[in-house]
Design a protein around this motif. Sequence first.
Motif, short mmCIF file in Angstrom:
data_model
loop_
_atom_site.label_atom_id
_atom_site.label_comp_id
_atom_site.label_asym_id
_atom_site.label_seq_id
_atom_site.Cartn_x
_atom_site.Cartn_y
_atom_site.Cartn_z
N GLU A 242 0.83 -1.21 0.00
CA GLU A 242 0.00 0.00 0.00
C GLU A 242 0.86 1.26 0.00
OE1 GLU A 242 -2.84 -0.01 3.16
OE2 GLU A 242 -4.17 -1.42 2.15
N MET A 243 1.88 1.27 0.85
CA MET A 243 2.71 2.46 1.00
C MET A 243 3.50 2.78 -0.27
SD MET A 243 5.74 3.18 3.80
CE MET A 243 4.65 2.70 5.14
N PHE A 244 4.03 1.73 -0.92
CA PHE A 244 4.92 1.94 -2.07
C PHE A 244 4.27 1.55 -3.40
CE2 PHE A 244 7.94 0.70 1.47
CZ PHE A 244 8.31 2.00 1.77
N ASP A 245 2.96 1.54 -3.44
CA ASP A 245 2.25 1.03 -4.62
C ASP A 245 2.72 1.66 -5.93
OD1 ASP A 245 0.04 -0.55 -5.82
OD2 ASP A 245 -0.74 1.43 -6.30
N GLU A 246 2.96 2.95 -5.94
CA GLU A 246 3.35 3.63 -7.19
C GLU A 246 4.73 3.20 -7.68
OE1 GLU A 246 4.51 7.88 -6.78
OE2 GLU A 246 4.01 7.60 -4.65
N TYR A 247 5.51 2.57 -6.81
CA TYR A 247 6.86 2.13 -7.18
C TYR A 247 6.91 0.67 -7.63
CZ TYR A 247 8.36 6.38 -4.75
OH TYR A 247 8.54 7.68 -4.34
N LEU A 248 5.78 -0.03 -7.58
CA LEU A 248 5.80 -1.48 -7.78
C LEU A 248 5.28 -1.88 -9.15
CD1 LEU A 248 4.41 -2.59 -4.28
CD2 LEU A 248 6.77 -2.11 -4.95
N VAL A 249 6.15 -2.54 -9.92
CA VAL A 249 5.76 -3.09 -11.22
C VAL A 249 4.89 -4.32 -10.99
CG1 VAL A 249 6.63 -4.25 -13.29
CG2 VAL A 249 7.82 -2.23 -12.41
N ASP A 250 3.85 -4.47 -11.78
CA ASP A 250 3.04 -5.68 -11.74
C ASP A 250 3.84 -6.81 -12.38
OD1 ASP A 250 1.15 -7.68 -11.78
OD2 ASP A 250 -0.15 -6.71 -13.26
N LEU A 251 4.18 -7.82 -11.58
CA LEU A 251 5.05 -8.91 -12.04
C LEU A 251 4.26 -10.17 -12.40
CD1 LEU A 251 7.84 -8.37 -9.36
CD2 LEU A 251 7.94 -7.74 -11.79
N SER A 252 2.97 -10.02 -12.62
CA SER A 252 2.11 -11.17 -12.89
C SER A 252 2.58 -11.99 -14.09
CB SER A 252 0.67 -10.70 -13.15
OG SER A 252 0.16 -9.99 -12.04
N ASP A 253 3.09 -11.32 -15.11
CA ASP A 253 3.47 -12.01 -16.34
C ASP A 253 4.96 -12.32 -16.42
OD1 ASP A 253 0.84 -11.90 -17.27
OD2 ASP A 253 1.12 -9.91 -18.13
N SER A 254 5.68 -12.15 -15.33
CA SER A 254 7.12 -12.42 -15.35
C SER A 254 7.39 -13.92 -15.41
CB SER A 254 7.79 -11.83 -14.11
OG SER A 254 7.33 -12.48 -12.93
N LYS A 255 8.57 -14.26 -15.89
CA LYS A 255 8.97 -15.67 -15.99
C LYS A 255 8.97 -16.34 -14.63
CE LYS A 255 12.82 -18.60 -17.55
NZ LYS A 255 14.15 -18.60 -18.23
#
Length: 473
Positions: free
Chosen positions: A142-155
């Motif tokens: 929640e705190m760092f949401d804007e800094y977090l890439v969505d990694l759902s499709d990562s290897k």
Amino acid sequence: MRKKMEKNMRKALAGCLAGLMIAGCLAGCGSKEPAAENAEQPAAAAQEAGGETTADTATDAAADTTANTQEEITFTWMINKVEIKNELEEVAQAYMDSHENITIITEVAGGSVEPYGTRLKAKLGSNDMPALFVTEGPSDYEMFDEYLVDLSDSKLAGMADESLLTIATMNGEVKALPMAIEGFGIIYNKTIFEKAGINPDDITSMEALREAAQLLDSKKDELGLEAVFCLPGKETWIIGSHMGSAFLNGEFEQPADAWNAPTLEWQNQAAYKDFIDLQVEYGIVPQGDTKNVVNLAYSDQIEKGLALGRVAMVHNGNWVSSIIKGISPEMIENDEIGFLPTPIPGYREDCVRVIGTPYISLNAKLDESVQKAAMDFLEWLYTSDEGKDLVVNKLNMIPPYEGFDGFEIKDPLGADLLEYIAAGKSLPSLQNNCPSGFKNFMGEKVQEYLTGKDWDTCVSEMIDKWQELAAAK
């Protein structure tokens, strides 16, 4: 027992870990069976090198071929594992040796000097942001949401068990990827226990733990002990985040229940006090004044204590193996340390706590080229033969991804942790599911108790703080 469990690791752990929301994450780990042969055609680069060709070597060869044509990139990975700082630097160097255009800066933060979360917040607000950084549960997401890439499709997301990703998912996005399976409990010196005539299998209650401590204390001189325990009162993350969260088990059925709870009753707080008191009563007390226990640090507990045989027991996690290996390698090589459960009277007295895993996130604020370089490094670490060997044998981590067939867990604490999990004697740690700021606050209140403040007052303030922090979410 351990050898038999290793042969059946994949089958046994899949079912047991499901209840901890980390099912299947150890698929293949610890198995002595060889990895399946890859049927794909050899890559040209691998053929020319004359080496064995697998999907990993083909990928590595391709990466090495393109490395020289790519722009030079520098990025930082920021980790909260102070005990393996040197090893993390060696891992980064191993990657740089074969990727000359990449420079990786290893930054390690945490401990009593500056809490990791404080340092991370400052770095993300600066012009010197890390590309990869450890995040610690819902409050960080929640705190760092804007800094977090969505990694759902990562290897790597595709190689992890779905339950591991569920823990790190918020608003339908995978905010972080698992780094390792970790757990904590009471680490004991097997040689000292044997000399004292103590059977560790008999210690499945707080009463039995106290009896063992009393016996060890009576034989300190002949066993070469300074004390039975070392309680590092300076480290709020040990006496609060880890130790305190263990005594939150039983309060909530699932970790998510803790995150969503507006209030805390804390029925097991008295057992928390008893556990602290036991470690002070039979622990190292500087200058003979129990108030000085707050000056004992992580290094006093591990480097100057357990690793040198000066104390028989400490409360900590399997990550300390790397420290001990550097000081007393025979302790690791000869299987001289192991885990005892952290007993909670009236609830479960036979369990260790499984943190699940530290998670690592990718910085969304950096250029795509830097993001790609950072992810390439992370994928190399968990998919290449060289990287996997470093994970298991250099970082002493229990890998959270598939594909580690043939890599045996040689660390005795890691092996013990797996046995507890397989036997159904592990509970999820709630430390990262408390309201943001609560786990360190617990440690601060314990420090106040150690220096003379009334325990009931400390507990009342902790309960009030939980409600305050939960309401502020």
